[in-house]
Design a protein around this motif. Structure first.
Motif, mmCIF file in Angstrom:
data_model
loop_
_atom_site.group_PDB
_atom_site.id
_atom_site.type_symbol
_atom_site.label_atom_id
_atom_site.label_comp_id
_atom_site.label_asym_id
_atom_site.label_seq_id
_atom_site.Cartn_x
_atom_site.Cartn_y
_atom_site.Cartn_z
ATOM 1 N N ALA A 136 0.825 -1.209 0.000
ATOM 2 C CA ALA A 136 0.000 0.000 0.000
ATOM 3 C C ALA A 136 0.863 1.264 0.000
ATOM 4 C CB ALA A 136 -0.932 -0.013 1.205
ATOM 5 N N ASP A 137 1.973 1.254 0.739
ATOM 6 C CA ASP A 137 2.857 2.425 0.769
ATOM 7 C C ASP A 137 3.463 2.690 -0.606
ATOM 8 O OD1 ASP A 137 2.331 2.786 3.426
ATOM 9 O OD2 ASP A 137 4.116 1.726 4.131
ATOM 10 N N VAL A 138 3.858 1.641 -1.307
ATOM 11 C CA VAL A 138 4.418 1.812 -2.653
ATOM 12 C C VAL A 138 3.363 2.383 -3.589
ATOM 13 C CG1 VAL A 138 5.363 0.596 -4.649
ATOM 14 C CG2 VAL A 138 6.131 0.008 -2.344
ATOM 15 N N ILE A 139 2.139 1.858 -3.504
ATOM 16 C CA ILE A 139 1.067 2.349 -4.374
ATOM 17 C C ILE A 139 0.792 3.824 -4.114
ATOM 18 C CG2 ILE A 139 -1.407 2.135 -4.854
ATOM 19 C CD1 ILE A 139 -1.135 -0.871 -4.319
ATOM 20 N N GLU A 140 0.712 4.213 -2.864
ATOM 21 C CA GLU A 140 0.418 5.608 -2.542
ATOM 22 C C GLU A 140 1.548 6.557 -2.922
ATOM 23 O OE1 GLU A 140 -0.514 5.468 1.589
ATOM 24 O OE2 GLU A 140 -2.657 5.128 1.249
ATOM 25 N N SER A 141 2.800 6.071 -2.938
ATOM 26 C CA SER A 141 3.932 6.937 -3.253
ATOM 27 C C SER A 141 4.205 7.041 -4.746
ATOM 28 C CB SER A 141 5.191 6.434 -2.541
ATOM 29 O OG SER A 141 5.539 5.136 -2.996
ATOM 30 N N LEU A 142 3.855 6.030 -5.539
ATOM 31 C CA LEU A 142 4.209 6.015 -6.956
ATOM 32 C C LEU A 142 3.025 6.139 -7.897
ATOM 33 C CD1 LEU A 142 6.942 3.206 -7.018
ATOM 34 C CD2 LEU A 142 7.235 5.676 -6.756
ATOM 35 N N THR A 143 1.814 6.180 -7.391
ATOM 36 C CA THR A 143 0.641 6.291 -8.263
ATOM 37 C C THR A 143 -0.282 7.387 -7.753
ATOM 38 O OG1 THR A 143 -0.705 4.699 -7.022
ATOM 39 C CG2 THR A 143 0.744 3.809 -8.728
ATOM 40 N N ARG A 144 -1.271 7.675 -8.530
ATOM 41 C CA ARG A 144 -2.249 8.698 -8.146
ATOM 42 C C ARG A 144 -3.590 8.027 -7.869
ATOM 43 N NH1 ARG A 144 -4.681 13.668 -11.826
ATOM 44 N NH2 ARG A 144 -6.294 14.285 -10.351
ATOM 45 N N SER A 145 -4.206 8.442 -6.783
ATOM 46 C CA SER A 145 -5.515 7.906 -6.410
ATOM 47 C C SER A 145 -6.621 8.682 -7.114
ATOM 48 C CB SER A 145 -5.700 7.991 -4.891
ATOM 49 O OG SER A 145 -6.997 7.582 -4.531
ATOM 50 N N LEU A 146 -7.591 7.952 -7.662
ATOM 51 C CA LEU A 146 -8.744 8.565 -8.301
ATOM 52 C C LEU A 146 -9.922 8.517 -7.336
ATOM 53 C CD1 LEU A 146 -8.455 7.075 -11.896
ATOM 54 C CD2 LEU A 146 -7.714 9.302 -11.073
ATOM 55 N N PRO A 147 -10.569 9.647 -7.070
ATOM 56 C CA PRO A 147 -11.634 9.709 -6.053
ATOM 57 C C PRO A 147 -12.955 9.115 -6.537
ATOM 58 C CG PRO A 147 -11.325 11.861 -7.038
ATOM 59 C CD PRO A 147 -10.264 10.978 -7.636
ATOM 60 N N VAL A 148 -13.083 7.819 -6.500
ATOM 61 C CA VAL A 148 -14.347 7.172 -6.855
ATOM 62 C C VAL A 148 -15.247 7.170 -5.621
ATOM 63 C CG1 VAL A 148 -13.229 5.743 -8.596
ATOM 64 C CG2 VAL A 148 -13.481 4.873 -6.269
ATOM 65 N N LYS B 132 -19.083 4.543 -1.594
ATOM 66 C CA LYS B 132 -20.061 3.464 -1.486
ATOM 67 C C LYS B 132 -19.701 2.257 -2.350
ATOM 68 C CE LYS B 132 -23.052 5.236 -5.178
ATOM 69 N NZ LYS B 132 -24.420 5.717 -5.521
ATOM 70 N N THR B 133 -18.775 2.427 -3.297
ATOM 71 C CA THR B 133 -18.369 1.301 -4.135
ATOM 72 C C THR B 133 -17.434 0.345 -3.410
ATOM 73 O OG1 THR B 133 -16.455 2.484 -5.047
ATOM 74 C CG2 THR B 133 -18.573 2.739 -6.192
ATOM 75 N N HIS B 134 -16.819 0.791 -2.303
ATOM 76 C CA HIS B 134 -15.845 -0.027 -1.552
ATOM 77 C C HIS B 134 -14.658 -0.417 -2.437
ATOM 78 C CE1 HIS B 134 -18.535 -0.433 1.904
ATOM 79 N NE2 HIS B 134 -19.500 -0.630 1.036
ATOM 80 N N ILE B 135 -14.311 0.456 -3.381
ATOM 81 C CA ILE B 135 -13.207 0.209 -4.307
ATOM 82 C C ILE B 135 -12.234 1.383 -4.235
ATOM 83 C CG2 ILE B 135 -12.552 -0.092 -6.719
ATOM 84 C CD1 ILE B 135 -13.956 -2.489 -5.763
ATOM 85 N N ARG B 136 -10.945 1.085 -4.303
ATOM 86 C CA ARG B 136 -9.921 2.120 -4.432
ATOM 87 C C ARG B 136 -9.258 1.950 -5.806
ATOM 88 N NH1 ARG B 136 -6.634 3.877 0.790
ATOM 89 N NH2 ARG B 136 -6.557 5.665 -0.622
#
Length: 530
Positions: free
Chosen positions: A493-505, A508-512
């Motif tokens: 999770a730390d690698v994902i948060e540091s090297l990618t961009r989160s899209l604000p979906v 209620k979808t319970h998806i990141r």
């Protein structure tokens, strides 16, 4: 409560029709849950492959042929009714309806109409049944086939059955056993329980035979005990117990601690049915006292099956469903016995020669008993209509996984060309493969113990290297997998948060959803640098 006059038969028919309408309405009202469980994706992908003329597929580098008959049933359903989750779940829904009908018919023939109606209602309205019937997996068909085996065996060893009919019932049980083994190997639990019941039948017949000398009876009894001891010794010395334990004792990888837990199913039933399970011994005694042979038969299958499942079989909630019809049949018999006794005592309060008064009193007693049963059904935890059953049709339905469709649609609105990305990292991978076909699907975390995922990211270093080397990528993770040590752990999770961009979906979808791109001078894509 048991009607005997021909003039009252239509009332029973109307009541049975009402029960059918209630069960069908409940099943259809709860059939709107659109989320997909990861386990369902295997049969959905297999059905797509079959309908495309490619046969059973390779999932994660492994030929997926588990319960392939059910996969073909799903394929036919989606072929005729469209490639949708609702169509894929139809085989399970139909199997559950047939199971409830089979339970009603069996109990009606062996214990009467009232017990049959109650057993069908208890089974059909159970939250467990509603969940299984809306689940694209082989548990519901397996439970139906198991019940057919049990009913055929019971009929084959009934005294009034003639030899030709007995052979036909045994052949039906044998054929159904082959199908049940194809669906699940834990069918052996039912066969062992049925074998014990048959031996008990033979033993009772032997001991109660009027024309056999008591010494000969003791000889046969000693021979039976000796044969049983010899069989146990052979199985022990031959290592069969160890083999059976290694073969059947199993739990999902997120429940490894429950593999050796003998009380797993006891705690499960106590959680799901706190009142019914706590009072089950009393219900069992009441059913056996009134209905005897069919009650003893169902008790033998359920109790011995539950014992075997607890000691050395798969420990996961859905694996016990094939025993639940027997559980609800015993409760239906027990409630029918209690209701009949209460009704008879109430009718004693009115003189037999007062026909008009007895007729009015009978209707009043029946209404009072029905009201009491409805009150119990409304508030008992297992059947609370406002909180446990009908809520499946609403927004507070039991969580069965994230809503990939809504999440991906929202992500595409934020970045229109997002779904053109060919490399997708996902947890779980099977659902991503279903909703994003034709792409390279990489599992985040290690593969589970059911289907080996050929392409997966086991640790943070591998993930960092993959994001660095791949030009573009998409990451889709269900929230229950996020920062879970068994799946997408903190390092990933730390690698994902540091090297990618989160899209604000939507939450209620319970998806990141995350994405990355190393392409420069792009107005639509996210530029990521290390």
């Amino acid at each position: 409560m048991v009607a005997t006059s021909s003039s009252s038969q239509w009332r029973w028919g109307a009541l049975e029709l009402l029960v059918v309408m209630v069960l069908v309405a409940t099943a259809l009202a709860c059939y709107r849950n659109s989320t997909i469980h990861p386990d369902e994706a295997f049969h959905l992908l297999a059905a797509r492959s079959i309908n495309a003329g490619q046969g059973l597929p390779n999932l994660g580098g492994q030929h997926y042929d588990r319960a392939w008959i059910f996969s073909y049933a799903v394929a036919y359903s989606t072929h005729w009714f469209g490639d949708s989750l609702e169509a894929a779940r139809l085989p399970s829904l139909v199997s559950t309806m047939l199971l409830v009908m089979a339970v009603w018919l069996f109990v009606r023939l062996t214990a009467g109409r009232l017990a049959a109606i109650l057993a069908a209602l208890l089974l059909g309205m159970s939250i467990f049944t509603l969940d299984i019937s809306h689940f694209c997996r082989f548990y519901s068909p397996h439970a139906l086939v198991i019940f057919v085996i049990a009913a055929a065996t019971y009929r084959a060893f009934s005294r009034q059955t003639r030899w030709l009919e007995r052979i036909a019932w045994l052949l039906l049980a044998a054929g159904a056993s082959m199908l049940a083994f194809h669906l699940q190997s834990i069918t052996v639990v039912t066969l062992v329980a049925l074998g014990v019941w048959v031996l008990l039948q033979a033993l009772v017949w032997l001991l109660l035979h009027p024309d056999m000398h008591h010494r000969l009876k003791l000889t046969w009894l000693a021979a039976a005990v000796g044969a049983l001891g010899l069989g146990v010794a052979v199985l022990t010395l031959g290592g069969w117990w160890q083999w059976a334990w290694s073969r059947f004792a199993w739990a999902p990888n997120w429940m490894d601690s429950e593999t050796a837990s003998v009380l797993f199913y006891h705690r499960l039933l106590l959680q799901w049915y706190p009142i019914l399970w706590a009072m089950f011994p009393a219900a069992l005694l009441a059913a056996v006292a009134v209905y005897r042979r069919p009650a003893i038969f169902m008790a033998c299958i359920f109790c011995l099956g539950l014992l075997l499942m607890s000691i050395g079989a798969a420990h996961a909630p859905r694996y016990i469903y094939f025993l639940m019809p027997m559980f609800f049949i015993l409760w239906g018999m027990a409630i029918a016995a209690a209701v009949s006794a209460v009704y008879a005592r109430l009718m004693e309060l009115v003189a037999a020669d007062q026909k008009s008064a007895r007729r009015a009193w009978s209707l009043g007693c029946t209404a009072a008993i029905v009201a009491a049963l409805l009150f119990t059904a409304h508030f008992i935890p297992a059947y609370a209509s406002t909180e446990r059953v009908m809520r499946m049709a609403g927004p507070n339905a039991p969580f069965r996984g994230g809503d990939f469709v809504t999440a991906l649609a929202a992500a595409r609105d934020l970045q229109p060309d997002l779904l053109d990305i060919q490399t997708v990292l996902a947890a779980p991978a099977a659902k991503a493969q279903y909703y994003l076909p034709g792409r390279r699907i990489v599992l985040l975390g290690r593969p589970d113990n059911i289907v080996i995922q050929k392409d997966y990211v086991p640790d943070a270093d591998t993930l960092r290297q993959l994001i660095t080397t791949e030009q573009r990528g998409l990451i889709v993770v269900e929230r229950e997998y996020w920062r879970d040590p068994r799946f997408v752990n903190d390092a990933l999770a730390d690698v994902i948060e540091s090297l990618t961009r989160s899209l604000p979906v939507p939450a209620k979808t319970h998806i990141r959803v995350f994405c990355w791109s190393h392409e420069a001078n792009s107005n639509d894509e996210i530029s990521m640098t290390n």
